[in-house]
Design a protein around this motif. Structure first.
Motif: not given
Length: 196
Positions: A1-2, A6-8, A18-21, A101-104
């Motif tokens: 989930m993190a 992050f990607v979203a 990036i988040l393919t099936n 979360y630091v990157l976010i």
């Protein structure tokens, strides 16, 4: 989930690529294999011990520390293994969640509009709450069993039941409370009650 958050937030335009099936399937398989690798050695190690105390456990489920108390042989290896598993899994998970979360936060603070900053941070609040709802009872039950030798057995049972029941009960509540339709439904119920 993190990683999903992050990607979203950090790469919203590349999210579908990036988040393919297949990536999601590989992440799920990695989580399953890690869980099996962590949990499977425990019953194999417990099988080699002799149990001379009563066979009644103090919990509604088979907690590792509780089974170790029933052993009359030296269970130090299994106890150390259990502690290492808790530290490694919670530690690794916590580090990855903290890093994401630091990157976010770094990305969100780079957004010009304060309204957009709040909207981006608002999407992460539910995840942080769910993480806390899971981690706090796990840490609590581990600490009570490691260091709480003299409290009443009710404390051990209560902490174990909180660990078992609280996360699945609160998880859907945390995610659904932030839905606008549910907000409106709750608001309508209160307004209708006051009208009568």
């Amino acid at each position: 989930m993190a990683f999903d958050h992050f990607v979203a937030i950090c790469h919203p335009l590349r999210y579908p690529t990036i988040l393919t099936n297949s990536v999601i399937g590989k992440i799920g398989l990695a989580c399953l294999l890690r869980s099996l690798g962590v949990v499977l050695p425990t019953p194999l190690l417990l099988r080699h011990y002799q149990y001379c105390h009563g066979n009644a456990l103090s919990h509604a489920f088979c907690l590792h520390q509780d089974v170790l108390r029933l052993s009359c042989t030296d269970a130090r290896i299994n106890s150390i293994y259990g502690l290492c598993v808790v530290i490694a899994t919670l530690g690794v998970d916590s580090i990855f969640i903290l890093l994401s979360y630091v990157l976010i936060l770094n990305t969100v603070l780079g957004i010009a509009s304060q309204e957009e900053q709040l909207k981006a941070l608002n999407t992460c609040v539910s995840h942080i709450c769910v993480v806390l709802v899971f981690f706090v009872p796990v840490i609590g039950v581990s600490m009570v069993h490691r260091f709480g030798k003299h409290p009443s057995p009710i404390v051990h049972v209560f902490m174990a039941d909180i660990y078992l029941l609280l996360p699945p009960v609160l998880n859907p509540i945390v995610y659904s409370v932030r839905t606008k339709q549910i907000h409106l439904g709750i608001l309508c119920k209160f307004v209708l009650r006051r009208g009568f």
